[in-house]
Design a protein around this motif. Structure first.
Motif, mmCIF file in Angstrom:
data_model
loop_
_atom_site.group_PDB
_atom_site.id
_atom_site.type_symbol
_atom_site.label_atom_id
_atom_site.label_comp_id
_atom_site.label_asym_id
_atom_site.label_seq_id
_atom_site.Cartn_x
_atom_site.Cartn_y
_atom_site.Cartn_z
ATOM 1 N N MET A 283 0.835 -1.197 0.000
ATOM 2 C CA MET A 283 0.000 0.000 0.000
ATOM 3 C C MET A 283 0.873 1.251 0.000
ATOM 4 S SD MET A 283 -3.015 0.960 2.715
ATOM 5 C CE MET A 283 -1.919 0.993 4.133
ATOM 6 N N VAL A 284 0.408 2.276 -0.692
ATOM 7 C CA VAL A 284 1.055 3.578 -0.697
ATOM 8 C C VAL A 284 0.047 4.620 -0.241
ATOM 9 C CG1 VAL A 284 2.359 5.274 -2.031
ATOM 10 C CG2 VAL A 284 2.440 2.861 -2.675
ATOM 11 N N ILE A 285 0.491 5.506 0.646
ATOM 12 C CA ILE A 285 -0.340 6.632 1.070
ATOM 13 C C ILE A 285 0.194 7.862 0.343
ATOM 14 C CG2 ILE A 285 -1.171 8.003 3.012
ATOM 15 C CD1 ILE A 285 -0.298 5.533 4.778
ATOM 16 N N TYR A 286 -0.606 8.350 -0.596
ATOM 17 C CA TYR A 286 -0.211 9.517 -1.380
ATOM 18 C C TYR A 286 -0.752 10.779 -0.716
ATOM 19 C CZ TYR A 286 0.956 6.306 -5.193
ATOM 20 O OH TYR A 286 1.509 5.307 -5.960
ATOM 21 N N ARG A 287 0.141 11.722 -0.502
ATOM 22 C CA ARG A 287 -0.270 13.016 0.036
ATOM 23 C C ARG A 287 -0.452 13.984 -1.134
ATOM 24 N NH1 ARG A 287 2.098 16.075 5.354
ATOM 25 N NH2 ARG A 287 1.621 18.229 4.790
ATOM 26 N N GLN A 288 -1.717 14.282 -1.444
ATOM 27 C CA GLN A 288 -2.052 15.289 -2.443
ATOM 28 C C GLN A 288 -2.127 16.630 -1.722
ATOM 29 O OE1 GLN A 288 -4.966 12.360 -5.147
ATOM 30 N NE2 GLN A 288 -5.706 14.288 -4.327
ATOM 31 N N ASP A 289 -1.124 17.439 -1.932
ATOM 32 C CA ASP A 289 -0.958 18.635 -1.106
ATOM 33 C C ASP A 289 -0.564 19.799 -2.013
ATOM 34 O OD1 ASP A 289 -0.334 20.522 0.830
ATOM 35 O OD2 ASP A 289 0.835 19.150 2.070
ATOM 36 N N ASP A 290 -1.484 20.762 -2.127
ATOM 37 C CA ASP A 290 -1.269 21.857 -3.063
ATOM 38 C C ASP A 290 -1.682 23.196 -2.459
ATOM 39 O OD1 ASP A 290 -0.493 20.528 -5.742
ATOM 40 O OD2 ASP A 290 -2.215 19.353 -5.076
ATOM 41 N N ARG A 291 -1.104 24.256 -2.988
ATOM 42 C CA ARG A 291 -1.429 25.618 -2.607
ATOM 43 C C ARG A 291 -2.808 25.979 -3.171
ATOM 44 N NH1 ARG A 291 2.863 30.176 -2.383
ATOM 45 N NH2 ARG A 291 4.184 28.331 -2.569
ATOM 46 N N VAL A 292 -3.599 26.673 -2.368
ATOM 47 C CA VAL A 292 -4.895 27.175 -2.826
ATOM 48 C C VAL A 292 -5.011 28.649 -2.452
ATOM 49 C CG1 VAL A 292 -6.056 24.944 -2.733
ATOM 50 C CG2 VAL A 292 -6.020 26.396 -0.693
ATOM 51 N N ASP A 293 -5.967 29.310 -3.061
ATOM 52 C CA ASP A 293 -6.174 30.727 -2.783
ATOM 53 C C ASP A 293 -6.485 30.942 -1.308
ATOM 54 O OD1 ASP A 293 -8.166 33.263 -2.690
ATOM 55 O OD2 ASP A 293 -6.775 33.470 -4.368
ATOM 56 N N VAL A 294 -5.970 32.036 -0.770
ATOM 57 C CA VAL A 294 -6.133 32.295 0.662
ATOM 58 C C VAL A 294 -7.593 32.493 1.045
ATOM 59 C CG1 VAL A 294 -5.915 34.817 0.552
ATOM 60 C CG2 VAL A 294 -5.030 33.577 2.561
ATOM 61 N N SER A 295 -8.443 32.757 0.076
ATOM 62 C CA SER A 295 -9.879 32.931 0.367
ATOM 63 C C SER A 295 -10.627 31.602 0.461
ATOM 64 C CB SER A 295 -10.527 33.800 -0.714
ATOM 65 O OG SER A 295 -10.467 33.148 -1.984
ATOM 66 N N THR A 296 -9.956 30.494 0.155
ATOM 67 C CA THR A 296 -10.596 29.183 0.232
ATOM 68 C C THR A 296 -11.003 28.885 1.672
ATOM 69 O OG1 THR A 296 -9.166 28.424 -1.576
ATOM 70 C CG2 THR A 296 -10.335 26.738 -0.318
ATOM 71 N N PRO A 297 -12.262 28.506 1.914
ATOM 72 C CA PRO A 297 -12.711 28.248 3.299
ATOM 73 C C PRO A 297 -11.908 27.119 3.946
ATOM 74 C CG PRO A 297 -14.581 28.411 1.796
ATOM 75 C CD PRO A 297 -13.354 28.350 0.934
ATOM 76 N N GLY A 298 -11.650 27.271 5.239
ATOM 77 C CA GLY A 298 -10.985 26.209 5.995
ATOM 78 C C GLY A 298 -9.935 26.750 6.931
ATOM 79 N N ASN A 299 -9.872 26.163 8.129
ATOM 80 C CA ASN A 299 -8.850 26.512 9.108
ATOM 81 C C ASN A 299 -8.241 25.229 9.656
ATOM 82 O OD1 ASN A 299 -7.307 28.323 10.628
ATOM 83 N ND2 ASN A 299 -8.671 28.123 12.389
ATOM 84 N N GLY A 300 -7.857 24.342 8.730
ATOM 85 C CA GLY A 300 -7.348 23.029 9.095
ATOM 86 C C GLY A 300 -6.027 23.089 9.838
ATOM 87 N N LEU A 301 -5.711 21.975 10.492
ATOM 88 C CA LEU A 301 -4.495 21.883 11.302
ATOM 89 C C LEU A 301 -3.851 20.520 11.096
ATOM 90 C CD1 LEU A 301 -2.707 23.156 13.589
ATOM 91 C CD2 LEU A 301 -4.155 21.884 15.210
ATOM 92 N N ASN A 302 -2.538 20.531 10.969
ATOM 93 C CA ASN A 302 -1.735 19.311 10.949
ATOM 94 C C ASN A 302 -1.131 19.125 12.327
ATOM 95 O OD1 ASN A 302 0.095 17.235 10.522
ATOM 96 N ND2 ASN A 302 1.540 18.503 9.371
#
Length: 594
Positions: A283-302
Motif C-alpha cells: 500500500m502507498v499513502i499519497y499526500r495530495q498537497d497543493d497551494r490554494v487561494d487564501v480565500s478558500t474556506p478552511g482553518n485546518g491543522l496538521n
C-alpha cells in the motif's frame, strides 16, 4: 517463518502484541493537554562546567558519551562574539549545540574533555520583518515553530520546511533539512536564505573573532547554507518569505502496483506532495498537497500523531511489548501489529483536523503555518513526565534509528522496483523492519547551488526502525533495511542526509559532491585551525580518518558494512551474507533466512 521461535504464539506473546496495539490505538493517538518537553541536551555537574551533550534520543550512533569542559549560553550577537573569541584565544575545540539537538550523528561533540559548547538556545528571537520586501531575519537558535508563527502574524509564510517544528534555523542549515517539493526553489529551507551573519575565528589582531555578513550575492553563501557547523556559528539568518497562503491536503491510499511509475512524477504533480510506502501491506499513502487561494474556506491543522504527547506509562509498556515481539514474537504477530497501526493512523486521519479539533472530510484546507509542520509534544505545559514525546530518553520509551538518503529522480523508479523485488522474496520480513514504524516516507528535494546540497532533483527516502538498548543486539530482519540502504547509496549513487543515518552511510559520501573542494576552501578560510571541526566532521568530509569503525558486531550497530561474520553476531545466528537482490551488498542475515 524463518525467525519464529515457535509455530504459534504463546500467551505471553499474545499479551505483548495486544499491549502494543492498545498503545497504537489509545496512547499515541490521543491528544493531551499537558506534556513534559524533552530535556536540555546539555547536562553539567557544576553549573556550566563538566558537561555532557547528547542528541534528543539520548544516544549517538556509536553509543559513546560526548563530553565538554563547559557550555556558554549567549543571548546576543555581542555575547556570541565574546564566546567565540574566548575559545579561539585559547585554541579550544568548540561546537554549537541547539535547543533540542536533533541531529543523530555526532555533529555537536567538541571532542575530548576540554572542548567548549556554545548553545544557541537563547538566540531565539525575531530580529526584524520587512513585510513590503517579504524578508524576515531571525536569530539562529529560533525554533521553526516560533518562526512560522511570527511570520504568519505578519501575514507571511515560509514556503517550505521540515515536518517537525522542533528544529532551529541554524540546525536546519547545518544539515540541509527540508520538506517536500520540486516546485519553485524547492523544499529545502536553505533555498530561501538570502543572507546570514556568521561568527568565525580571527587572528588576535582582530580580537580572535569576526562577524561575517554574507548577502545573497556573496560567493561564500553557498558554503554556509549547508555547513555541518564547521565554518563557525551562525548568528542571524535572513529568509525570503511569501504572502500568507493556504494549502489543501488529501491523503489517498492505493495499492503499490504502479508506485515505481508514480514516484518519478508525483513531486511534479503536487507542490507539497509526498508518498509513504507500507511494503508488507502493498500500500502507498499519497499526500495530495497543493497551494490554494487564501480565500478558500478552511482553518485546518496538521497535528501529526507521532509528534503528539503520549501517556508515559503507555509509551513504556509499548516499548516493552515491542522488545518482546523483537526477541520472542512471530512474523505473524509483527505483521498484525503493523496492520493495526496503519489502520489506526488512517482512522485518525494521520493527525489532520478540519478546524483544529475534529476531522470530518478531505480535503483539509488550512493556512501554511498550520499545515507545514507540527510537534505539539514540545508545546504543551509541563506535567512532571506524566506524558512526553515518544522518544524522550528519560522514560525508556521509543528508541530507534532514522535513516535518510536521497536518490536522483531519474533513478528513483529503478530503485523502487528493486525494493519491491526484495519485498516480494519474503513480504513478512518487512513487517518488523519497516511497516512496524512508519514505512518508507518519500519526499522531494530540488537540486541546489549549495556546495553540500543536492546535486540534482532527488527523492529522499526516510526510514525509521527499531534499535535495541543492548549494544550488539541484532534487529529482527535487519538485513532488509541494510540491503536497501546499501543499494541506494552504492548502486544508485544516493546521498545520506547530513543529520540522520549511522556511520557506514557516510563512507565516501563526500566524493559524490562535485563542489566539495569549494566548501573545504571556505571552511579553511573561516576556521584555519579547525576549532569548529571534530573527529566526526573530519571523517565525513574526507579530511582525516573514516566514519567506519571496524570491530566485533560493528555491522549490527551500523558502524561498518560487514566483511566478516565477526562483524555481525555469529553467536546469535547472524552471519555476513550477500544481499538477496543487490548482490554486492553485505548484510547480517539470520542463518535460516538466507
Amino acid at each position: 517463518t524463518s525467525q519464529d521461535k515457535t509455530m504459534s504464539m504463546s500467551h505471553g506473546q499474545t499479551r505483548a502484541m495486544e499491549s502494543l496495539l492498545v498503545l497504537l490505538s489509545l496512547g499515541v493517538l490521543v491528544q493531551l493537554a499537558g506534556c513534559s518537553p524533552p530535556p536540555d541536551p546539555v547536562i553539567c555537574t557544576h553549573g556550566t562546567s563538566n558537561c555532557t551533550i547528547a542528541n534528543t534520543y539520548g544516544s549517538f550512533t556509536d553509543r559513546t558519551i560526548c563530553r565538554a569542559a563547559k557550555v556558554t549560553y549567549p543571548g546576543t550577537e555581542q555575547e556570541l562574539f565574546a564566546a567565540v573569541a574566548a575559545v579561539v584565544s585559547t585554541k579550544q575545540k568548540v561546537k554549537v549545540a541547539t535547543k533540542h539537538s536533533h541531529s543523530i550523528p555526532k555533529l555537536a561533540c567538541p571532542g575530548g574533555d576540554e572542548g567548549t559548547l556554545i548553545s544557541t538556545a537563547r538566540l531565539n528571537r525575531t530580529v526584524c520583518i520587512d513585510v513590503a520586501k517579504r524578508l524576515m531575519t531571525v536569530e539562529s537558535g529560533m525554533l521553526l515553530r516560533d518562526l512560522i508563527e511570527a511570520a504568519a502574524a505578519a501575514g507571511l509564510s515560509l514556503p517550505h520546511s521540515p515536518y517537525w517544528y522542533g528544529l532551529t534555523i541554524g540546525g536546519m542549515l547545518a544539515t540541509g533539512a527540508h520538506g517536500s517539493s520540486l516546485w519553485g526553489k524547492g523544499g529545502a529551507v536553505l533555498e530561501y536564505v538570502v543572507g546570514l551573519r556568521i561568527v568565525t575565528p580571527a587572528p588576535a589582531s582582530q580580537g580572535f573573532a569576526v562577524v561575517r555578513e554574507l548577502g545573497s550575492d556573496h560567493p561564500d553563501l553557498d558554503a554556509a547554507k549547508v555547513s555541518l557547523g564547521v565554518p563557525g556559528v551562525v548568528s542571524q539568518v535572513t529568509l525570503t518569505m511569501q504572502p500568507l497562503f493556504k494549502r489543501s491536503v488529501t491523503m489517498v491510499q492505493r495499492d503499490d502496483s504502479d508506485m515505481a511509475e508514480k514516484v518519478a512524477v508525483w513531486g511534479h504533480l503536487h507542490e507539497f506532495g509526498d508518498m509513504t510506502w507500507l511494503p508488507y501491506q502493498r500500500m502507498v499513502i499519497y499526500r495530495q498537497d497543493d497551494r490554494v487561494d487564501v480565500s478558500t474556506p478552511g482553518n485546518g491543522l496538521n497535528d501529526l500523531l507521532l509528534f503528539r504527547a503520549s501517556p508515559t506509562r503507555r509509551l513504556v509498556d509499548a516499548r516493552v511489548a515491542e522488545e518482546r515481539l523483537q526477541e520472542n514474537g512471530t512474523d505473524t504477530a509483527r505483521c498484525t501489529a503493523a496492520q493495526q497501526q496503519a489502520a489506526a493512523f488512517e482512522q485518525r486521519s494521520y493527525g489532520f483536523t478540519n478546524d483544529g479539533v475534529s476531522f470530518t472530510r478531505y480535503p483539509v484546507v488550512g493556512y501554511q503555518h498550520r499545515i507545514q509542520a507540527s510537534g505539539t509534544c514540545l508545546s504543551s505545559p509541563e506535567d512532571g513526565l506524566l506524558t512526553s514525546c515518544a522518544w524522550d530518553p528519560r522514560i525508556r520509551g521509543s528508541f530507534y534509528y532514522n535513516s535518510g538518503f536521497s536518490v536522483a529522480v531519474s533513478k528513483a523508479r529503478a530503485f523502487v522496483v528493486d525494493m519491491q523485488r526484495l519485498r516480494d522474496r519474503n513480504p513478512d520480513m518487512f513487517c518488523a523492519a519497516l511497516d512496524s514504524k512508519v514505512g518508507v516516507v518519500m519526499r522531494y528535494v530540488k537540486a541546489s547551488s549549495a556546495y553540500l546540497g543536492k546535486k540534482e532533483d532527488s527523492v529522499d527516502f526516510d526510514i525509521v526502525y527499531y534499535r535495541s538498548h543492548t549494544n550488539g543486539m541484532p534487529r529482527v530482519h535487519a538485513d532488509v533495511v541494510d540491503e536497501i540502504e546499501q543499494m541506494a547509496l552504492r548502486k544508485y549513487g544516493g546521498l545520506p542526509h547530513w543529520g540522520k543515518n549511522w556511520n557506514f552511510a557516510f563512507y565516501g559520501a563526500i566524493t559524490k559532491y562535485p563542489k566539495a573542494h569549494k566548501f573545504l576552501k571556505v571552511k579553511n578560510k573561516y576556521d584555519p585551525d579547525g576549532l569548529f571541526s571534530n573527529e566526526w566532521t573530519d571523517q565525513v568530509l574526507g579530511i582525516n580518518g573514516t566514519p567506519n569503525v571496524i570491530k566485533k558486531s560493528c555491522a549490527i550497530e551500523g558502524l561498518c558494512v560487514c566483511s566478516s561474520d565477526l562483524h555481525c553476531a555469529p553467536e546469535q545466528g547472524y552471519l555476513c551474507k550477500p544481499g538477496k537482490v543487490y548482490k554486492k551488498a553485505r548484510v547480517c542475515s539470520f542463518i535460516t533466512d538466507y
